[in-house]
Scaffold this motif. Structure first.
Motif, short mmCIF file in Angstrom:
data_model
loop_
_atom_site.label_atom_id
_atom_site.label_comp_id
_atom_site.label_asym_id
_atom_site.label_seq_id
_atom_site.Cartn_x
_atom_site.Cartn_y
_atom_site.Cartn_z
N GLY A 73 0.82 -1.20 0.00
CA GLY A 73 0.00 0.00 0.00
C GLY A 73 0.85 1.25 0.00
N ILE A 74 1.89 1.26 0.83
CA ILE A 74 2.79 2.42 0.89
C ILE A 74 3.49 2.61 -0.44
N ALA A 75 3.98 1.47 -1.01
CA ALA A 75 4.71 1.57 -2.26
C ALA A 75 3.82 2.04 -3.40
N SER A 76 2.55 1.61 -3.39
CA SER A 76 1.65 2.00 -4.46
C SER A 76 1.39 3.49 -4.47
N MET A 77 1.55 4.14 -3.31
CA MET A 77 1.33 5.58 -3.22
C MET A 77 2.34 6.35 -4.07
N VAL A 78 3.52 5.77 -4.27
CA VAL A 78 4.55 6.43 -5.09
C VAL A 78 4.68 5.76 -6.45
N GLY A 79 3.70 4.96 -6.82
CA GLY A 79 3.68 4.35 -8.15
C GLY A 79 4.56 3.16 -8.32
N VAL A 80 4.83 2.42 -7.22
CA VAL A 80 5.72 1.26 -7.28
C VAL A 80 4.96 0.02 -6.84
N ASP A 81 5.12 -1.08 -7.59
CA ASP A 81 4.49 -2.36 -7.27
C ASP A 81 5.55 -3.30 -6.73
N LEU A 82 5.50 -3.57 -5.43
CA LEU A 82 6.49 -4.47 -4.82
C LEU A 82 6.03 -5.91 -4.81
N GLY A 83 4.77 -6.14 -5.12
CA GLY A 83 4.22 -7.47 -4.89
C GLY A 83 4.49 -8.46 -5.99
N ALA A 216 14.68 1.79 -9.83
CA ALA A 216 15.01 3.05 -10.51
C ALA A 216 14.01 4.14 -10.14
N ILE A 217 12.71 3.78 -10.11
CA ILE A 217 11.68 4.76 -9.75
C ILE A 217 11.87 5.24 -8.32
N LEU A 218 12.06 4.29 -7.41
CA LEU A 218 12.23 4.64 -6.00
C LEU A 218 13.49 5.47 -5.77
N GLN A 219 14.56 5.10 -6.48
CA GLN A 219 15.81 5.85 -6.31
C GLN A 219 15.64 7.29 -6.79
N HIS A 220 14.94 7.46 -7.91
CA HIS A 220 14.70 8.80 -8.44
C HIS A 220 13.86 9.63 -7.49
N LYS A 221 12.78 9.03 -6.96
CA LYS A 221 11.91 9.75 -6.03
C LYS A 221 12.65 10.07 -4.72
N GLN A 277 12.81 3.12 3.01
CA GLN A 277 12.37 1.79 3.45
C GLN A 277 11.91 0.96 2.26
N ASN A 278 11.11 1.57 1.38
CA ASN A 278 10.62 0.85 0.20
C ASN A 278 11.75 0.54 -0.77
N LEU A 279 12.74 1.44 -0.85
CA LEU A 279 13.87 1.20 -1.74
C LEU A 279 14.66 -0.02 -1.28
N GLU A 280 14.87 -0.14 0.03
CA GLU A 280 15.59 -1.30 0.55
C GLU A 280 14.79 -2.58 0.36
N LEU A 281 13.47 -2.48 0.51
CA LEU A 281 12.62 -3.66 0.29
C LEU A 281 12.66 -4.09 -1.17
N ALA A 282 12.66 -3.11 -2.08
CA ALA A 282 12.74 -3.44 -3.50
C ALA A 282 14.06 -4.13 -3.83
N LYS A 283 15.15 -3.67 -3.21
CA LYS A 283 16.45 -4.32 -3.43
C LYS A 283 16.45 -5.74 -2.88
N MET A 284 15.80 -5.94 -1.73
CA MET A 284 15.69 -7.30 -1.18
C MET A 284 14.86 -8.18 -2.11
N ASN A 285 13.81 -7.61 -2.67
CA ASN A 285 12.96 -8.37 -3.59
C ASN A 285 13.75 -8.76 -4.84
N LEU A 287 16.97 -9.35 -4.96
CA LEU A 287 17.86 -10.44 -4.56
C LEU A 287 17.11 -11.76 -4.51
N LYS A 288 15.83 -11.72 -4.10
CA LYS A 288 15.03 -12.95 -4.03
C LYS A 288 14.67 -13.46 -5.42
N GLU A 289 14.45 -12.55 -6.35
CA GLU A 289 13.99 -12.95 -7.68
C GLU A 289 15.13 -13.39 -8.59
N ALA A 290 16.32 -12.86 -8.38
CA ALA A 290 17.41 -13.06 -9.34
C ALA A 290 17.73 -14.52 -9.65
#
Length: 339
Positions: A73-83, A216-221, A277-285, A287-290
């Motif tokens: 929900g928090i990530a979607s507020m800035v236009g990012v889909d973490l799920g 990239a989106i989170l880093q820019h924001k 916080q969301n940027l770090e979560l995206a980086k963790m995600n 690492l999980k997907e790679a």
């Protein structure tokens, strides 16, 4: 009594047919020799083939998004889909079809041979496929790039039909086996390795593309909000420095602008905390997907050899031709008796 007569009749007929066939032993022997020769030349013409096998485990990413849902929900507020995870397109039989796709096979054929970097794997394939080599030389002189594309398509088609096998040995497990069976040991090994590498790289790029875009989106924001916050802090300091001896009756000239800047800085600070916080979560995600393909076995020299047994071919052909000759004699005698 009837059974005894029937059995005697059967023996009688068997003896008659046996004598009849024995009278034509020269014909049957000649057919047997002819069949043996055919079997020998068939076995001689069949080239030795080599089997290169790679097995790997296909990781499941079904749970990669779990644990991140609370932040969606928090990530979607800035236009990012973490799920969402892009791994579903590579699960099950889909990845098998990916291995058989023209894009992947063609990419593997265009790789340089590790044993001879002056040659592509496509060149080694054409060297072994004599008819394709002749056809390719004719095509190159006739139609240029279009002919080149048709040669590649023919090579891809042959590999799919005759030389490449991609299967799941056990439907319950996520293990996939890639077999390349070819008469050139070097090509079989290098093409197998190249194809697995191409599919692996294609998967990683596709699988992590969404996460890389999110980062990239989170880093820019994050950078933008940090810049704005730093600007607000600087503005507050400038306002205070610009009015060091302000008349006490006119405090609003300094307090209002400085408080606005402070409020904006505090607001951006809170947003920045969530973005980091969301940027770090995206980086963790990411690492999980790679990792997707974990290779278990790779082809090593010497490869497993398959060749046609000359003795088996000669024996089978001898029996087949003799049987065919006996069948011919029986049908001929039966038709004569009917007439």
């Amino acid at each position: 009594m009837t059974k005894e007569v029937t059995f005697k009749e059967f023996l009688k007929r068997t003896i008659i047919w046996s004598r009849y066939l024995m009278r034509h032993w020269y014909l049957l022997l000649g057919l047997g020799i002819l069949g043996s020769a055919c079997g020998f030349f068939y076995a001689q013409s069949k080239q030795i083939t080599y089997l290169a096998t790679t097995t790997f485990v296909l990781e499941s990413s079904e749970n990669s998004g779990m644990g991140l849902s609370q932040y969606a929900g928090i990530a979607s507020m800035v236009g990012v889909d973490l799920g969402g995870s892009g791994g579903g397109i590579f699960q099950g039989d889909n990845i098998i079809e990916l291995y058989k796709s023209r894009k992947m096979i063609e990419a593997a054929l265009m790789l340089p041979s590790t044993s001879d970097t002056s040659k592509l794997l496509m060149d080694r394939f054409i060297d072994s496929e004599k008819d394709l080599g002749k056809w390719s030389s004719e095509k190159k002189s006739a139609a240029g790039e279009r002919a080149k594309d048709s040669i590649v398509l023919e090579a891809v088609s042959r590999i799919n039909r005759k030389y490449l096998s991609v299967v799941k040995p056990d439907k319950k497990l996520s293990i996939i086996k890639v077999d390349v069976k070819f008469n050139d040991e070097i090509f079989a090994k290098e093409f197998n390795e190249g194809l697995v590498k191409e599919v692996n790289d294609f998967y990683i790029k596709t699988k992590t593309k969404k996460s890389l875009n999110n980062i990239a989106i989170l880093q820019h924001k994050t950078d933008s909000v940090r810049a704005v916050m730093n600007g607000n802090i600087a503005t507050t300091a400038i306002i205070i420095d610009a009015t060091p001896n302000l008349n006490p009756t006119r405090q609003a000239q300094r307090l209002v602008p400085s408080q606005k800047s402070q409020f904006s800085a505090e607001t951006n600070k809170a947003i920045l905390e969530h973005l980091i916080q969301n940027l770090e979560l995206a980086k963790m995600n990411l690492l999980k997907e790679a990792p997707l393909i974990q290779v278990v076995d790779i082809p090593i020299y010497p490869l497993q050899i398959f060749k046609v047994s000359k003795i088996m071919c000669i024996a089978f052909s001898f029996i087949f031709f003799v049987f065919f000759g006996m069948l011919y004699l029986i049908i001929k005698r039966t038709l004569a008796d009917v007439k």
